[in-house]
Scaffold this active site. Structure first.
Site, PDB file in Angstrom:
ATOM      1  N   ILE A   1      37.729  44.129  26.020  1.00  0.00           N
ATOM      2  CA  ILE A   1      38.851  44.193  26.963  1.00  0.00           C
ATOM      3  C   ILE A   1      38.983  42.954  27.832  1.00  0.00           C
ATOM      4  CG2 ILE A   1      38.849  46.710  27.083  1.00  0.00           C
ATOM      5  CD1 ILE A   1      37.302  46.478  29.705  1.00  0.00           C
ATOM      6  N   GLY A   2      38.074  42.012  27.718  1.00  0.00           N
ATOM      7  CA  GLY A   2      38.187  40.809  28.534  1.00  0.00           C
ATOM      8  C   GLY A   2      37.157  39.774  28.148  1.00  0.00           C
TER       9      GLY A   2
ATOM     10  N   GLY B   1      35.201  35.982  29.578  1.00  0.00           N
ATOM     11  CA  GLY B   1      34.936  35.112  30.708  1.00  0.00           C
ATOM     12  C   GLY B   1      34.240  33.857  30.254  1.00  0.00           C
TER      13      GLY B   1
ATOM     14  N   GLY C   1      30.789  35.006  28.514  1.00  0.00           N
ATOM     15  CA  GLY C   1      30.698  36.095  27.557  1.00  0.00           C
ATOM     16  C   GLY C   1      31.925  36.975  27.574  1.00  0.00           C
TER      17      GLY C   1
ATOM     18  N   VAL D   1      33.635  41.249  28.040  1.00  0.00           N
ATOM     19  CA  VAL D   1      33.533  42.547  28.703  1.00  0.00           C
ATOM     20  C   VAL D   1      34.061  43.605  27.743  1.00  0.00           C
ATOM     21  CG1 VAL D   1      34.220  43.942  30.676  1.00  0.00           C
ATOM     22  CG2 VAL D   1      33.830  41.503  30.965  1.00  0.00           C
TER      23      VAL D   1
ATOM     24  N   LYS E   1      29.254  44.061  30.429  1.00  0.00           N
ATOM     25  CA  LYS E   1      29.471  42.617  30.518  1.00  0.00           C
ATOM     26  C   LYS E   1      28.360  41.929  29.727  1.00  0.00           C
ATOM     27  CE  LYS E   1      29.955  38.975  34.032  1.00  0.00           C
ATOM     28  NZ  LYS E   1      29.953  38.736  35.490  1.00  0.00           N
TER      29      LYS E   1
ATOM     30  N   ASP F   1      32.762  34.276  45.819  1.00  0.00           N
ATOM     31  CA  ASP F   1      33.885  34.169  44.883  1.00  0.00           C
ATOM     32  C   ASP F   1      34.820  35.365  45.033  1.00  0.00           C
ATOM     33  OD1 ASP F   1      35.387  32.861  42.977  1.00  0.00           O
ATOM     34  OD2 ASP F   1      34.322  33.731  41.269  1.00  0.00           O
TER      35      ASP F   1
END
Length: 1006
Positions: free
Chosen positions: A724-725, A727, A730, A732, A748, A857
């Site tokens: 689903i994502g 970064g 790596g 997710v 993650k 962040d």
């Protein structure tokens, strides 16, 4: 609603604020009432109007009127001053906010809530008799008006609830030489409190709370021997003790020094403050015991000592001799020991808050005899024994919360004797007996929580007829009987799992959203259920004795996201209409379902699907014939799959090809085998490396709480379909594990690439170290970490609504959440709740952890939202833990995200928690303007754009997102915008703390 969840840190803070708001307004009102008598003034004016005036008097009156018109002009003709007009026939003494003396001289200007935005004009001092200017709750943004020294008769000055900035004049004693009442609360004054205030001995009321003052707690205030009201709360003073000298302020009736970084013990000298009506030292770091003398204050009404580290036993001689005590709040201390029987002497006690402590022993029976008790909250303690049998009989009790103790015995029979009860929360105890019938006589009861006890018997029938009941949580008891066909119309949540309810499932509940009734003895689902509960989001009827078929009309539940009918006796086909529902979770396992799986189920993007242990047949529809549902169809012997799936046979199709064609396949097979053999030799080394990633022996699991799954479940779920994502380090995944609940998790995965080995390893250890050690409802929950030679996995709770940025900007970019873009925009109340939730998480990190944590962040993509849009701070890969006290309180500068980075990140490596405040301020600007953090046009980024608008004097209204400008919430939207401006100040020292930010946001939480 006062659900158990609402008693996490979040709602308790809101409640505390409302109490302070009430008491502040009460004292403001008292102070103002002593200064004005408008009715008598009007009477004298009416007499005066019929007496012929001398020429000098007429000249004087004309001068006063012209001065008022000049003030109006200087103030920019505010709408609040519309009645100030030369054309009006009424006297200027009747103009809005104007009060005159008998001879027509203006003595008071009360322009509260007037939406005045311009600076205070110097022309105000031309009113030579003005003694009482009150500008409470406007929008004035300016420095302190030093020209007030020309207002020679000033005795009362209220500039509270504005946006005044800068430092107070060092010679404020000369600017306001005759002042007796000075209220500067709820502004943005900075710097240290001037020492010259210590010479203003005529002061009776000093209100400096809710500002940005720093420095040490001002001991010189002890010289103000006439002081009756003192408010220094919610300022960023240097941590230190309360000045013992304050004990000399023997006329003090109101003390408010909450959230002021107080340390040490409450001085014994405070026993001299015998005139105290309110005594508030809450939300500090105080230790030790409560001085015995405090319990002898005969006028005491409000005692606030919650959120400290106080200790000792409340077992002093006659500890509560304060006969006038109406409100005691010791929430969130560490007070230890039995509760005193002497509570029975508190004949005026109305509110008793002792929650989140370590109180032990029994609740004194005398509490049940208190005649004015309305609220009692003792949740999260170690209390034993029974609830006072007389509780509720002798007082108009409204609210009782004893959640999470070790109480036994029965619920008091007369708990709702006076019929005024609204909330009853008794969960997580050892209570026995039945639910008393008197609860059926509570027409105002809207929240009932008795889960996790040992209650038996039937629920009083009258309870199901109470139209104000909105939440009923009764799970994990031994309650029995049948539910009525029609539930209360306003009921939104009904949890009755793990009881002995029987009969047919209710058919009607117009506003019911969540119905969890698993592990009971229900026998049927009537077709009428579907049309009678149109707003259902969750329906759990698992582990009952339900037979018959699933009604085909179930597809009309257009809001249902979770359906669990597992472990029943349901037969027949799976309705094709289920394919038109917005389901995320579907569990029909362990039933007697037969026939084919409807192809329409392929239209649904399931997070969790379980059809195992049925009698289904045929081929699995291609849309769900995927490894993502590897264990969703097991033990259906007549079912087959086109791929290799766990517990399902392969589909075999008969071949009608000729003998020659078969030989051709054989020849091709030989060729493939040869190629395969050669390839295997080349891939052997890669295989040896890669096999470790799928070999359970090579995975190391470190859990941070009790888990209902294994590392195998996680690894198997990390398929392409569940990605689903992505970064920088790596991917997710959204993984549904194979436990009974079908738990949905976010995983993650961080690769160990050669170039990034050290960096990734550090980020991994940082995130694990921080998230594995903290617990907060507004911080993403890390369940476990899993390591292998080539990758590392972090397993989190799943956040259904993804990240905040995609809701604000309508993007498909997500961090942890579904892949679909949002189909609606967020309204302002939801945005405000999100801001408050994220602020609570950061406030916990900065102020409540043993060692403060800096995130480094903060941005909208790192604020995640659950299914109810509750915000949680996530992605701690760049977080650092500050040094312990006594060591340098700095951390190394690290890269953040453009638009969110504080200016100091560019020129220093010594950063503190104020970098998070800056970034959070940018998020507030995003929430109010609808612009992105980097969207500043010619000004670079959003913060610079917002500051430029303020500097140029542009209307804040034009900065707000267009869709929200016409709403009723526009005032609070503008306040939050200004708060974002303050948080993004260039100098870190001028930014508020997250504790201050949260305090301001909570004021607007409905």
């Amino acid at each position: 609603m006062l659900a158990k969840e609402s008693y996490s840190c979040d709602t308790r803070c809101v409640l505390s604020f409302h109490h302070h708001k009430l008491k502040n307004s009460e004292f403001h009102a008292q102070a103002r009432s002593t200064m004005t008598s408008s009715s008598s003034v009007l009477f004298f004016l009416s007499l005066f109007s019929v007496i012929p005036l001398s020429f000098s008097q007429q000249t004087q009156i004309s001068s006063e009127k012209q001065t008022l018109l000049q003030i109006k002009n200087d103030w920019g003709k505010s709408a609040a001053l519309a009645s100030w007009s030369n054309s009006t026939f009424s006297s200027y003494c009747n103009w809005t906010g104007v009060t005159c003396s008998a001879n027509g001289l203006v003595t008071q200007l009360e322009l509260q809530n007037g939406y005045i935005t311009a600076d205070v004009p110097s022309s105000i001092c031309q009113l030579k008799s003005l003694s009482h200017p009150d500008l409470y709750d406007n929008k004035i943004q300016a420095n302190f008006p030093q020209f007030l020294s020309k207002c020679t008769n000033l005795q009362y000055l209220d500039l509270s609830y504005n946006v005044f900035i800068g430092e107070l004049p060092s010679d404020i004693n000369l600017v306001l030489p005759n002042i007796t009442f000075l209220c500067l609360s709820q502004n943005n004054f900075t710097g240290e409190i001037p020492t010259s205030i210590g010479t203003m001995t005529q002061l009776q009321s000093l209100w400096l709370d809710n500002n940005l003052f720093n420095g040490t707690m001002p001991s010189f205030i002890s010289k103000l021997t006439n002081l009756q009201q003192l408010a220094l709360a919610w300022n960023s003073f240097i941590p230190g003790p309360i000045p013992e000298e304050y004990g000399t302020l023997i006329k003090l009736t109101y003390l408010f020094i909450a959230a002021a970084n107080l340390e040490g013990e409450i001085p014994n000298s405070f026993a001299n403050l015998t005139q105290s009506v309110q005594f508030d030292l809450s939300q500090n770091s105080l230790q030790g015991t409560i001085p015995p003398g405090i319990w002898s204050f005969s006028n005491l009404k409000y005692l606030y000592l919650y959120q400290n580290n106080l200790s000792g036993e409340i077992t002093i001689n006659n500890p509560f001799g304060a006969k006038s005590l109406v409100h005691i709040d010791l929430t969130k201390n560490q007070l230890i020991g039995p509760m005193p029987e002497s509570f029975g002497t508190l004949q005026n006690l109305s509110i008793l808050f002792l929650s989140e402590n370590k109180f032990s022993g029994e609740i004194p029976a005398g509490i049940g005899l208190l005649p004015k008790l309305t609220y009692m909250r003792l949740f999260d303690n170690n209390l034993t024994g029974i609830l006072p049998p007389e509780l509720g009989k002798h007082s108009p009790l409204l609210n009782l919360n004893v959640f999470n103790n070790m109480l036994s015995g029965e619920i008091p029979a007369n708990i709702c004797y006076h019929g005024s009860f609204t909330e009853l929360i008794l969960s997580n105890n050892r209570l026995t007996g039945s639910i008393p019938k008197s609860l059926s006589q509570c027409p105002h009861l809207f929240y009932l929580e008795v889960a996790n006890n040992q209650l038996i018997g039937e629920v009083p029938s009258g309870l199901w007829q109470m139209q104000n009941l909105t939440m009923a949580i009764m799970s994990n008891n031994k309650l029995s009987g049948e539910l009525p066909s029609r539930l209360p119309w306003n009921l939104t949540v009904l949890y009755i799992a793990n009881n002995m309810f029987s009969g047919i499932v209710p058919t009607s509940a117009g506003h019911l959203h969540k119905f969890k009734a698993g592990s009971n003895n229900f026998t049927a689902i009537p077709p009428g259920l579907i049309t009678g509960m149109p707003q259902l989001l969750t329906l759990d009827l698992s582990e009952n004795n339900i037979s018959g078929e699933i009604p085909a009309s179930i597809g009309s539940l257009k809001s249902l996201s979770m359906l669990n009918l597992s472990h029943n006796k349901i037969s027949g086909k799976i309705p094709a209409s289920i394919g038109s529902m917005p389901l995320a979770i579907l569990d029909l396992s362990s039933n007697n379902l037969s026939d084919n799986i409807p192809s329409e189920l392929g239209n649904v993007k399931f997070i969790f699907l379980n059809l195992s242990l049925n009698d289904l047949s045929g081929e699995i529809p291609s849309a769900i014939d995927s490894k993502a549902y590897d264990e969703s169809f097991m033990w259906n012997l007549k079912l087959c799959s086109s791929i290799s799936m766990n517990g399902v046979r392969m589909c075999h199709r008969r071949s009608n090809s000729s003998h020659g064609l078969r030989n051709l396949f054989i020849a091709l097979g030989v060729i493939v085998f040869v190629v395969f053999a050669i390839t295997m030799l080349c891939l052997m080394r890669d295989y040896r490396k890669r096999k470790d990633a799928f070999d359970p022996i090579m995975w190391k699991l470190t859990s941070f709480q009790r888990l209902n799954f294994t590392e195998n479940s996680i690894v198997r779920g990390m398929t392409k379909e569940n990605l689903i994502g992505t970064g920088g380090a790596g991917q997710v995944y959204c993984v549904t594990v194979d436990n009974h609940a079908g738990e949905v998790l976010a995983v993650k995965k961080i690769y160990n690439k050669t170039k990034l080995d050290m960096k990734v390893e550090y980020e991994f250890e940082s995130e694990v170290k921080i998230l594995g050690s903290i617990r907060h409802s507004n911080i993403i929950r890390l369940l476990c970490c899993i390591s292998s030679p080539d990758s590392k996995l972090l397993v989190y709770e799943y956040m259904k609504n993804g990240s905040l940025d995609r809701w604000l900007l309508e993007k498909k970019r997500v961090l942890v959440g579904p892949a679909e873009a949002p189909t609606m925009s967020l309204d302002w109340p939801t945005r405000l709740r999100i801001a408050i939730g994220a602020a609570r998480g950061l406030c916990y990190m900065h102020h409540e952890c043993e060692t403060p944590i800096v995130h480094h962040d903060i941005k909208s993509s790192n604020i995640l939202l659950d299914e109810e849009f509750k915000a949680k701070v996530a992605d701690f890969g760049l977080a650092r833990i500050l040094m312990k006290p006594g060591m340098p309180e700095t951390v190394s500068a690290l890269a953040g995200s453009f638009g969110y980075m504080a200016p100091e990140c560019a020129y220093t490596r010594k950063l503190n928690e104020k970098v998070d405040v800056y970034s959070f301020g940018v998020v507030l600007l995003e929430l109010t303007t609808g612009r992105e953090a980097h969207d500043g046009g010619d000004h670079g980024n959003l913060a610079e754009w917002a500051w430029w608008h303020i500097k140029e004097g542009s209307s804040i209204h034009n900065c707000i997102e267009k869709g929200m400008r016409g709403t009723q919430c526009i005032d609070e939207i503008e306040v939050v915008f200004k708060l974002g401006i303050i948080c993004t100040s260039t100098l870190p020292s001028t930014r508020p703390t997250m504790k201050d930010v949260l305090s301001i946001l909570l004021k607007y939480d409905a």
